[in-house]
Design a protein around this motif. Structure first.
Motif, PDB file in Angstrom:
ATOM      1  N   HIS A  81       0.833  -1.199   0.000  1.00  0.00           N
ATOM      2  CA  HIS A  81       0.000   0.000   0.000  1.00  0.00           C
ATOM      3  C   HIS A  81       0.874   1.258   0.000  1.00  0.00           C
ATOM      4  CE1 HIS A  81      -3.872   1.892   0.429  1.00  0.00           C
ATOM      5  NE2 HIS A  81      -3.379   2.700   1.349  1.00  0.00           N
ATOM      6  N   ALA A  82       0.502   2.236  -0.825  1.00  0.00           N
ATOM      7  CA  ALA A  82       1.273   3.487  -0.884  1.00  0.00           C
ATOM      8  C   ALA A  82       0.412   4.639  -1.383  1.00  0.00           C
ATOM      9  CB  ALA A  82       2.490   3.308  -1.780  1.00  0.00           C
ATOM     10  N   ALA A  83      -0.908   4.547  -1.219  1.00  0.00           N
ATOM     11  CA  ALA A  83      -1.814   5.550  -1.791  1.00  0.00           C
ATOM     12  C   ALA A  83      -2.134   6.713  -0.851  1.00  0.00           C
ATOM     13  CB  ALA A  83      -3.120   4.883  -2.238  1.00  0.00           C
ATOM     14  N   GLY A  84      -1.851   6.580   0.425  1.00  0.00           N
ATOM     15  CA  GLY A  84      -2.257   7.606   1.388  1.00  0.00           C
ATOM     16  C   GLY A  84      -1.403   8.851   1.347  1.00  0.00           C
ATOM     17  N   ILE A  85      -2.056   9.986   1.328  1.00  0.00           N
ATOM     18  CA  ILE A  85      -1.376  11.278   1.435  1.00  0.00           C
ATOM     19  C   ILE A  85      -1.828  11.896   2.756  1.00  0.00           C
ATOM     20  CG2 ILE A  85      -1.118  13.589   0.464  1.00  0.00           C
ATOM     21  CD1 ILE A  85      -1.537  12.325  -2.305  1.00  0.00           C
ATOM     22  N   TYR A  86      -0.907  11.938   3.709  1.00  0.00           N
ATOM     23  CA  TYR A  86      -1.182  12.439   5.046  1.00  0.00           C
ATOM     24  C   TYR A  86      -0.855  13.939   5.074  1.00  0.00           C
ATOM     25  CZ  TYR A  86      -0.895   7.478   6.424  1.00  0.00           C
ATOM     26  OH  TYR A  86      -1.070   6.120   6.552  1.00  0.00           O
ATOM     27  N   THR A  87      -1.878  14.792   4.941  1.00  0.00           N
ATOM     28  CA  THR A  87      -1.592  16.229   5.038  1.00  0.00           C
ATOM     29  C   THR A  87      -1.028  16.508   6.422  1.00  0.00           C
ATOM     30  OG1 THR A  87      -3.774  16.838   5.881  1.00  0.00           O
ATOM     31  CG2 THR A  87      -3.487  16.814   3.445  1.00  0.00           C
ATOM     32  N   PHE A  88      -0.282  17.581   6.534  1.00  0.00           N
ATOM     33  CA  PHE A  88       0.299  17.903   7.829  1.00  0.00           C
ATOM     34  C   PHE A  88      -0.792  18.101   8.883  1.00  0.00           C
ATOM     35  CE2 PHE A  88       4.074  19.934   5.416  1.00  0.00           C
ATOM     36  CZ  PHE A  88       4.620  18.679   5.181  1.00  0.00           C
ATOM     37  N   ALA A  89      -1.890  18.761   8.521  1.00  0.00           N
ATOM     38  CA  ALA A  89      -2.982  18.979   9.477  1.00  0.00           C
ATOM     39  C   ALA A  89      -3.588  17.646   9.913  1.00  0.00           C
ATOM     40  CB  ALA A  89      -4.044  19.887   8.874  1.00  0.00           C
ATOM     41  N   TYR A  90      -3.805  16.739   8.969  1.00  0.00           N
ATOM     42  CA  TYR A  90      -4.368  15.427   9.301  1.00  0.00           C
ATOM     43  C   TYR A  90      -3.398  14.652  10.185  1.00  0.00           C
ATOM     44  CZ  TYR A  90      -6.266  10.715   8.770  1.00  0.00           C
ATOM     45  OH  TYR A  90      -6.768   9.467   9.021  1.00  0.00           O
ATOM     46  N   LEU A  91      -2.130  14.650   9.819  1.00  0.00           N
ATOM     47  CA  LEU A  91      -1.124  13.933  10.592  1.00  0.00           C
ATOM     48  C   LEU A  91      -1.064  14.464  12.021  1.00  0.00           C
ATOM     49  CD1 LEU A  91       0.992  11.694  10.271  1.00  0.00           C
ATOM     50  CD2 LEU A  91       2.633  13.464   9.642  1.00  0.00           C
ATOM     51  N   ARG A  92      -1.090  15.752  12.167  1.00  0.00           N
ATOM     52  CA  ARG A  92      -1.056  16.336  13.516  1.00  0.00           C
ATOM     53  C   ARG A  92      -2.310  15.957  14.291  1.00  0.00           C
ATOM     54  NH1 ARG A  92       1.955  20.422  16.273  1.00  0.00           N
ATOM     55  NH2 ARG A  92       1.111  20.422  18.374  1.00  0.00           N
ATOM     56  N   SER A  93      -3.460  15.902  13.624  1.00  0.00           N
ATOM     57  CA  SER A  93      -4.701  15.530  14.313  1.00  0.00           C
ATOM     58  C   SER A  93      -4.670  14.084  14.795  1.00  0.00           C
ATOM     59  CB  SER A  93      -5.913  15.753  13.406  1.00  0.00           C
ATOM     60  OG  SER A  93      -6.025  14.726  12.434  1.00  0.00           O
ATOM     61  N   LEU A  94      -3.820  13.265  14.205  1.00  0.00           N
ATOM     62  CA  LEU A  94      -3.687  11.864  14.609  1.00  0.00           C
ATOM     63  C   LEU A  94      -2.732  11.657  15.776  1.00  0.00           C
ATOM     64  CD1 LEU A  94      -3.354  10.004  11.172  1.00  0.00           C
ATOM     65  CD2 LEU A  94      -5.378  10.167  12.641  1.00  0.00           C
ATOM     66  N   CYS A  95      -2.050  12.691  16.215  1.00  0.00           N
ATOM     67  CA  CYS A  95      -1.043  12.530  17.262  1.00  0.00           C
ATOM     68  C   CYS A  95      -1.633  11.759  18.449  1.00  0.00           C
ATOM     69  CB  CYS A  95      -0.506  13.869  17.733  1.00  0.00           C
ATOM     70  SG  CYS A  95       0.786  13.689  18.995  1.00  0.00           S
ATOM     71  N   PRO A  96      -1.016  10.617  18.786  1.00  0.00           N
ATOM     72  CA  PRO A  96      -1.576   9.791  19.853  1.00  0.00           C
ATOM     73  C   PRO A  96      -1.095  10.137  21.268  1.00  0.00           C
ATOM     74  CG  PRO A  96       0.197   8.597  18.779  1.00  0.00           C
ATOM     75  CD  PRO A  96       0.042   9.917  18.064  1.00  0.00           C
ATOM     76  N   CYS A  97      -0.323  11.202  21.428  1.00  0.00           N
ATOM     77  CA  CYS A  97       0.213  11.512  22.745  1.00  0.00           C
ATOM     78  C   CYS A  97      -0.910  11.952  23.702  1.00  0.00           C
ATOM     79  CB  CYS A  97       1.317  12.565  22.661  1.00  0.00           C
ATOM     80  SG  CYS A  97       0.741  14.271  22.616  1.00  0.00           S
ATOM     81  N   PRO A  98      -0.711  11.810  25.001  1.00  0.00           N
ATOM     82  CA  PRO A  98      -1.744  12.183  25.975  1.00  0.00           C
ATOM     83  C   PRO A  98      -2.159  13.651  25.896  1.00  0.00           C
ATOM     84  CG  PRO A  98      -0.024  10.888  27.038  1.00  0.00           C
ATOM     85  CD  PRO A  98       0.451  11.191  25.654  1.00  0.00           C
ATOM     86  N   THR A  99      -1.231  14.540  25.587  1.00  0.00           N
ATOM     87  CA  THR A  99      -1.565  15.963  25.472  1.00  0.00           C
ATOM     88  C   THR A  99      -2.548  16.206  24.334  1.00  0.00           C
ATOM     89  OG1 THR A  99       0.586  16.588  26.353  1.00  0.00           O
ATOM     90  CG2 THR A  99      -0.618  18.278  25.133  1.00  0.00           C
ATOM     91  N   CYS A 100      -2.307  15.591  23.193  1.00  0.00           N
ATOM     92  CA  CYS A 100      -3.169  15.800  22.022  1.00  0.00           C
ATOM     93  C   CYS A 100      -4.469  15.007  22.101  1.00  0.00           C
ATOM     94  CB  CYS A 100      -2.413  15.425  20.739  1.00  0.00           C
ATOM     95  SG  CYS A 100      -1.030  16.530  20.390  1.00  0.00           S
ATOM     96  N   ARG A 101      -4.516  13.923  22.843  1.00  0.00           N
ATOM     97  CA  ARG A 101      -5.706  13.077  22.938  1.00  0.00           C
ATOM     98  C   ARG A 101      -6.687  13.547  24.000  1.00  0.00           C
ATOM     99  NH1 ARG A 101      -7.163  11.379  18.754  1.00  0.00           N
ATOM    100  NH2 ARG A 101      -5.656  12.808  17.994  1.00  0.00           N
ATOM    101  N   ARG A 102      -6.378  14.633  24.696  1.00  0.00           N
ATOM    102  CA  ARG A 102      -7.325  15.146  25.690  1.00  0.00           C
ATOM    103  C   ARG A 102      -8.639  15.502  25.033  1.00  0.00           C
ATOM    104  NH1 ARG A 102      -4.015  19.586  28.962  1.00  0.00           N
ATOM    105  NH2 ARG A 102      -3.258  19.927  26.899  1.00  0.00           N
TER     106      ARG A 102
END
Length: 103
Positions: A81-102
């Motif tokens: 698989h190689a079709a995904g384009i992760y925009t920077f905004a989307y990638l940042r919204s996926l951040c799994p850290c506790p600070t971002c998942r609040r």
């Protein structure tokens, strides 16, 4: 208008099976490979709706990660698989850290 987040460094951490992204605001996000692959934003993985869903995939290796212009990253995976384009905004919204998942 809000300023889009932008990575200043992207590192493939093979020993940890993750990708580390350092953002221009100093935040660092770490994305496990299977997490990142599961949130692939392409139409094949997400369909053609606005709803986003996690598609579990196990045992995939990240073979490559590359910039797409000045707005996104793309990944190539061991499952072909190689079709995904992760925009920077989307990638940042996926951040799994506790600070971002609040809530």
């Amino acid at each position: 208008m809000a300023v889009e987040p932008s990575p200043v460094e992207v590192r493939k951490l093979a020993a940890e099976r993750s990708v580390a992204v350092t953002w221009d605001d100093g935040h660092e996000s770490r994305y496990p490979w299977e997490y990142l692959r599961g949130w692939c934003p392409c139409a094949e993985c997400q369909g053609h709706t606005d709803a986003r869903r996690f598609n579990p995939v196990s045992g995939v290796d990240l073979e490559g990660i590359a910039p797409v212009g000045r707005y996104a990253l793309t990944c190539s995976w061991s499952d072909g698989h190689a079709a995904g384009i992760y925009t920077f905004a989307y990638l940042r919204s996926l951040c799994p850290c506790p600070t971002c998942r609040r809530p």
